[in-house]
Design a protein around this motif. Sequence first.
Motif: not given
Length: 372
Positions: A149-151, A164-169, A207-210
């Motif tokens: 997801v980071i890539a 977009t975030i599908d699951v904020d795990g 979400s924090q990574i984003l």
Amino acid sequence: MLKIGITGQAGFVGSHLYNTLGLFQEQFERIDFKKEYFEDENKLDDFVSQCNVIVHLAAMNRHNDPQVIYDTNLSLVQKLVNSLNKTNSKAHVLFSSSTQEERDNLYGKSKKEGRELMIHWANNSDGKFTGMIIPNVFGPFGHPNYNSVIATFCHKLSHNEVPTIDVDGDLKLIYVGELVDVILTEIRSGKGNPEVLVKHTSESKVSQILKFLEMYKAEYQDKGIIPCINNKFELNLFNTFRCYMDIKNHFPVKFVEHTDSRGSFVEIIRLGVGGQVSFSTTVPAITRGNHYHTRKIERFAVIKGKALIQLRRIGTDEILDFYLDGNEPSFVDMPIWYTHNIKNIGEEVLYTNFWINEFYDPSDPDTYFENV
């Protein structure tokens, strides 16, 4: 000297491992692998017979049909096992599995059963086997919508798209350079271990990574500001983001020049981190550099004279040429794993300011020489 081959050599982790092995040529010899070897028994046997160590990274991570993932990954392991048996190999085989082994999906099942096939081979041969169970891996040059997801976030943000975030795990993560260090430690140990639980080195919500990556886009890509970096994870994340930018068309970046009757003033860099600033003079026709870094952040700013700055990503052939002129002061930043140089192409002395985010440490310079 250990002769090391990597299935999946051209992939995300494989290319990082291959390039890092190249830094230790007195210890390791790299045996090249191509993915078509899996379709030619003779070529696969020739590859296997040359290797003291085989790192099996080749695998399918994503596909619309999970059954294809399962079948493909088991087939690759079985072909490797067949070749090991056929050549009576006594190699140390290292296998990349995943923490998804315990999840109820066919990808995790393929990795677990693949590891079990390798354990069976080692128990019935003179070879050694190390099975590494690896958390989520991130770093430069991973494929968006495939590796992590980071890539995907980095690619979208750097190309002015909205992720977009599908699951904020919660993600348990390891940087690809840290994973390579683990693999090298296992290789150097020379000991087999059927279940090595590779520890994650950081943990964060999606979400924090984003939020971090959005900040890097706004501060660094849009304004040229080196952001505040508080720890190794943030440095690795920032360096990852930088490598997804359209470097060819982003640089050189022209400075804002303030001019009045006294002369001109140019702000070279705004920093959220420390580091070291230096400058150099270079006489005409001389080239400096021809080296690369694996962690450092570096900026070249030409303030007088004419320069050609060249970059080339390690392991590739494309050379990026950037022409800078002190009459319009500008800068180019050096992404990690890009060898770079600067040449005076003018008729006067070239003046260049350099900034790098670490003090120079001769015992750990993170500087590797290779001509662009």
